[in-house]
Write a protein that holds these residues in place. Structure first.
Motif, short mmCIF file in Angstrom:
data_model
loop_
_atom_site.label_atom_id
_atom_site.label_comp_id
_atom_site.label_asym_id
_atom_site.label_seq_id
_atom_site.Cartn_x
_atom_site.Cartn_y
_atom_site.Cartn_z
N GLN A 65 0.73 -5.02 -9.73
CA GLN A 65 1.45 -3.68 -9.48
C GLN A 65 2.05 -3.92 -7.94
O GLN A 65 3.38 -3.65 -7.92
CB GLN A 65 0.69 -2.65 -9.45
N GLY A 66 1.24 -4.54 -6.99
CA GLY A 66 1.89 -4.78 -5.62
C GLY A 66 3.07 -5.83 -5.84
O GLY A 66 4.04 -5.61 -5.24
N ARG A 67 2.71 -6.55 -6.62
CA ARG A 67 4.07 -7.66 -6.55
C ARG A 67 5.20 -7.10 -7.18
O ARG A 67 6.23 -7.19 -6.77
CB ARG A 67 3.49 -9.12 -7.34
N GLU A 68 4.98 -6.27 -8.13
CA GLU A 68 6.07 -5.51 -9.14
C GLU A 68 6.68 -4.70 -8.14
O GLU A 68 8.18 -4.82 -8.17
CB GLU A 68 5.60 -4.65 -10.21
N ARG A 69 6.01 -3.97 -7.34
CA ARG A 69 6.86 -3.27 -6.54
C ARG A 69 7.65 -3.89 -5.29
O ARG A 69 8.84 -3.38 -5.26
CB ARG A 69 5.71 -2.18 -5.79
N LEU A 70 7.20 -4.90 -4.74
CA LEU A 70 7.83 -5.57 -3.69
C LEU A 70 9.10 -6.38 -4.51
O LEU A 70 10.11 -6.58 -3.85
CB LEU A 70 6.92 -6.40 -3.06
N THR A 71 8.83 -6.85 -5.68
CA THR A 71 9.94 -7.38 -6.27
C THR A 71 11.06 -6.45 -6.45
O THR A 71 12.49 -6.64 -6.26
CB THR A 71 9.68 -8.06 -7.70
N VAL A 72 10.94 -5.18 -6.92
CA VAL A 72 12.23 -4.08 -7.00
C VAL A 72 12.60 -3.96 -5.83
O VAL A 72 14.00 -3.73 -5.47
CB VAL A 72 11.31 -2.73 -7.52
N MET A 73 11.98 -3.94 -4.58
CA MET A 73 12.53 -3.73 -3.12
C MET A 73 13.46 -4.88 -2.82
O MET A 73 14.37 -4.89 -2.17
CB MET A 73 11.43 -3.60 -2.06
N ARG A 74 13.14 -6.10 -3.25
CA ARG A 74 13.90 -7.34 -2.88
C ARG A 74 14.92 -7.11 -3.82
O ARG A 74 16.08 -7.56 -3.31
CB ARG A 74 12.95 -8.47 -3.02
N GLN A 99 8.09 5.17 -13.08
CA GLN A 99 7.38 4.20 -14.19
C GLN A 99 5.88 3.74 -13.48
O GLN A 99 4.83 3.89 -14.23
CB GLN A 99 8.06 3.05 -14.07
N LEU A 100 5.82 3.17 -12.30
CA LEU A 100 4.75 2.72 -11.74
C LEU A 100 3.50 3.66 -11.52
O LEU A 100 2.26 3.54 -11.51
CB LEU A 100 5.13 1.91 -10.56
N ARG A 101 3.87 4.91 -10.95
CA ARG A 101 3.03 5.94 -10.11
C ARG A 101 2.94 7.13 -11.14
O ARG A 101 1.99 7.81 -10.88
CB ARG A 101 3.43 6.16 -8.82
N GLY A 102 3.91 7.35 -11.98
CA GLY A 102 3.90 8.70 -12.60
C GLY A 102 4.23 9.96 -11.95
O GLY A 102 4.44 9.87 -10.78
N PRO A 103 4.56 11.26 -12.85
CA PRO A 103 5.42 12.06 -11.82
C PRO A 103 4.70 12.83 -10.92
O PRO A 103 5.12 13.29 -10.11
CB PRO A 103 5.56 12.88 -13.16
N GLY A 104 3.37 12.86 -11.24
CA GLY A 104 2.47 13.72 -10.29
C GLY A 104 2.62 12.98 -8.79
O GLY A 104 2.77 13.84 -7.70
N GLU A 105 2.73 11.69 -8.60
CA GLU A 105 2.59 11.10 -7.17
C GLU A 105 4.21 11.29 -6.95
O GLU A 105 3.97 11.57 -5.58
CB GLU A 105 2.27 9.56 -7.49
N ARG A 110 0.84 -1.11 -0.06
CA ARG A 110 -0.01 -0.11 -0.02
C ARG A 110 0.92 1.20 0.18
O ARG A 110 0.38 2.16 -0.04
CB ARG A 110 -0.86 -0.01 1.14
N LEU A 111 2.28 1.18 0.26
CA LEU A 111 3.10 2.31 0.05
C LEU A 111 3.55 2.36 -1.29
O LEU A 111 4.00 1.48 -1.98
CB LEU A 111 4.09 2.15 1.18
N GLY A 112 3.95 3.80 -1.68
CA GLY A 112 4.99 3.96 -2.77
C GLY A 112 6.52 3.62 -2.57
O GLY A 112 7.05 3.24 -1.19
#
Length: 692
Positions: free
Chosen positions: A605-614, A628-634, A572-574
């Motif tokens: 998308q959640g899986r992709e995020r956590l994979t990057v962290m690992r 890439q995942l959230r866009g510049p605004g976020e 749930r976090l960026g």
């Protein structure tokens, strides 16, 4: 002619009365130039009639055929069903809202042409509420000659009306149209079409256009406008920078004595990156215009030491330095660090935060006003009017994202009687992708501390489902038995702080039951600053084994003995926030772990995020992936105060244009009138966003 188009109000167009004028104003359209730059979001292909036998679910297209049957179905929802055929197949049209006259018009034998999206229905393919018109058998009614644009719109303003208005505006374009604001000399060698051709093309793309290129935003006409929009943003930031530089700043060459004494007493040598960035800042401080420098460093790269060197150079030159942090916990930590370092050099460090009251507060304010305090550390309390500096030469702002426009400006006003602006050094531990530093931060010089001090051990990241919570609790028990300390971070999908705090309280109680032998503390956003600081201090001095917290601890807390962090619901976090949290462990020489405990099932998308962290602990790689995942605004957070919304450009897709944008922006300083007109064309008067 462009200036004429910008001067022609939309009320000059046929059919625009007061009510329609107001609706157009709601979309930011006040004149013909605005209307021409109100570009389509997407297109529909109504240029050819598709045989019904070739239709697939999801196709948006024009079909033509003869009505075979029209009947009212009284199923779950009353609807008018109309069956049409064209010799290759048949199709059902379904209307939930209809009149008796409509039913009579669709008698068997009538020929109709309709447009809509084919979907799978109860009896084969159907189109719900198509647009349609009757076609006489003898007449050859032409189809559309160009793709049909779909514009961003507002309530009560239909696509048909917008298309009719842009048709009128495009006629003006034929008479000469929009002025090229990028001078001819700078456009030589471009592969782009002219501005007028690009605008006309995008409003009415021809039948043979490469639709994939258009959909991807990579058509030369789109790239032409994206380039100009990025250029306008860049120019607006350069303008801000020039405005800041018009105010002089005190020259602070320093003597080097205090800096050298400070370096000699440090228990470690500076890394190469710290030396390089330190030199860049020292050089800026010696100039007669304000430094505006952004220092990025990954978690734990030693930015505070670099800030201390800048403060010492300011003190050597006879002026005061202010260091400002976004939270009291972090400000207090800076105060402790700076006091330890500087008091042995006989430099008084003052401290100012919201919680300081009464006599203590007056004493600190007096020390700041008289100049007795050479270095001042605080929170946004430093912005308050009652804070008067004797002679402020440098402002260091830690964690840039968290401060808003007015705050940074009001600190600038605290310089020498408003005559000279203080130098500004902004430090962030949230690495910012290169594409954003070249665009959103173009008004700042950027330095990167890209080297970690020796002796840091990389953090091992483990991704685990929350149904294995018991194993995680065992790991916590084992770590604490080895005299290590542990963070347990609770996150919630609800934005409500109250619910987050409640979740943390429940988790702390559960852990006390599961681990009765451990000393467990709790911090969350609803506690008073003094309570929070006290618990943090207990954790820091090892009076607690386990700290349960909401994400309030993400910034700057330094407990070298903490070597395990558990993050609940990390999906749930960026990525940037996860990286910040993880940076709280791995500050000592012992192997550290970060356990990401997610809820099943996990989205892609959640899986992709956590994979990057690992896979990586490199903050810059993580920042690029976050973009890439959230866009510049976020990713930009408060830096993007709503005006960083692009009409045509996309920072990621068009990142290859940024180098040329930067070059052309530099050259356009020779044409200031064109530059101003360009900023106004794309941004209106909303260029203040860069003051964040």
């Amino acid at each position: 002619m462009s200036l004429l188009l910008a001067a022609i109000p939309v009320t000059e167009l046929k059919g625009v009365g007061a009510a329609l004028e107001q609706k157009l104003h709601n979309l930011g359209i006040q004149n013909l130039q605005d209307l021409l730059f109100h570009l389509p979001l997407r297109y529909q292909d109504r240029t050819r009639i598709v045989p019904m036998g070739a239709l697939r679910p999801g196709d948006e297209c024009v079909v033509e055929g003869e009505v075979k049957l029209a009947d009212i179905s009284k199923g779950r929802r009353r609807s008018l069903l109309c069956r049409i055929q064209d010799g290759t197949g048949s199709l059902t049209l379904r209307f939930f809202h209809f009149t008796a006259a409509q039913k009579n018009n669709l008698k068997p034998g009538t020929r109709i042409r309709c447009f809509g999206e084919a979907r799978t229905g109860a009896n084969g393919l159907e189109i719900v509420h198509p647009e349609y018109k009757r076609v006489d058998n003898d007449d050859l009614v032409p189809v559309e000659e160009s793709l049909t644009p779909i514009y961003p719109t507002t309530e009560g303003l239909h696509q048909g009306r917008l298309r009719a208005l842009t048709d009128q505006a495009l006629n003006y374009l034929k008479e000469g149209g929009l002025q090229e604001l990028v001078p001819d000399q700078l456009r030589q060698g471009w592969q782009f079409p002219s501005l007028n051709d690009a605008v006309a093309y995008l409003h009415r793309p021809p039948v043979d256009v490469d639709q994939h290129l258009l959909l991807d935003g990579m058509h030369p006409a789109q790239r032409r406008l994206a380039f100009e929009e990025l250029l306008a943003h860049h120019l607006s930031l350069l303008k801000l920078r020039q405005k800041a530089r018009q105010k002089g700043a005190p020259e602070l060459p320093g003597t080097g004595q205090l800096k050298q004494t400070f370096l000699d007493q440090l228990p470690f040598p500076l890394t190469g990156a710290q030396q390089r960035v330190g030199n860049e800042i020292a050089n800026d401080l010696a100039q007669a215009y304000p430094m505006l420098r952004l220092v990025q460093g990954d978690v734990g790269s030693g930015k505070t030491v670099v800030a201390a060197l800048a403060a010492l150079q300011t003190v050597e030159s006879g002026l005061q330095a202010a260091i400002m942090a976004p939270t009291e916990i972090l400000a207090e930590q800076h105060f402790i660090n700076f006091s330890n370092w500087l008091e042995s050099l006989d430099i008084k460090v003052a401290w100012l935060a919201g919680k300081l009251k009464g006599k203590q507060r007056q004493t600190q304010l007096e020390a700041i006003r008289t100049g007795e305090a050479r270095v001042v550390v605080g929170t946004h309390a430093l912005f308050q009017e009652e804070v008067v500096f004797s002679d402020l030469g440098l402002v260091v702002i830690d964690e840039q994202h968290r401060f808003g426009v007015h705050q940074r400006l009001s600190l600038r006003e605290k310089g020498r009687n408003g005559e000279l602006a203080p130098h500004q050094l902004i430090m962030t531990a949230t690495p910012i992708p290169r594409t954003l530093t070249m665009s959103a931060y173009a008004d700042l010089d950027c330095s990167i501390i890209d080297e970690l001090p020796p002796g840091r051990t990389p953090v091992n990241t483990v991704v685990i489902a929350d149904n294995r919570r018991d194993e995680v609790i065992q790991r916590v028990q084992k770590a604490c038995a080895e005299k290590r300390q542990v963070y347990w971070v609770c996150t919630l999908i609800e934005e409500s702080e109250a619910l987050q705090c409640q979740a943390a309280e429940v988790t702390a109680e559960d852990l006390k039951v599961a681990l009765p032998e451990l000393r467990i503390g709790l911090v969350h956003g609803r506690m008073k600053p003094a309570e929070k600081a006290e618990i943090m201090q207990q954790f820091k001095s090892a009076e607690l084994d386990l700290l349960v917290a909401t994400t309030v601890i993400e910034v700057g807390v330094d407990v070298p003995n903490a070597s395990v962090m558990i993050i609940e619901n990390p999906e749930r976090l960026g990525l940037a926030q996860l990286h910040q949290l993880r940076g709280r462990v791995g500050r000592g020489s012992v192997e550290s772990f970060c356990v990401l405990m997610y809820q099943v099932p996990l989205s892609n998308q959640g899986r992709e995020r956590l994979t990057v962290m690992r896979e990586t602990t490199d903050g810059f790689k993580i920042a690029e992936k976050d973009l890439q995942l959230r866009g510049p605004g976020e990713v930009l957070g408060t830096r993007q105060t709503g005006t960083m919304q692009f009409k045509m450009a996309d920072l990621q897709r068009d990142s290859d244009l940024l180098t040329r944008v930067k070059m052309v922006a530099g050259q356009m300083q020779e044409w200031p009138d064109f530059a101003d007109s360009l900023v106004e064309r794309w941004l209106g008067r909303g260029e203040d966003y860069g003051n964040v």
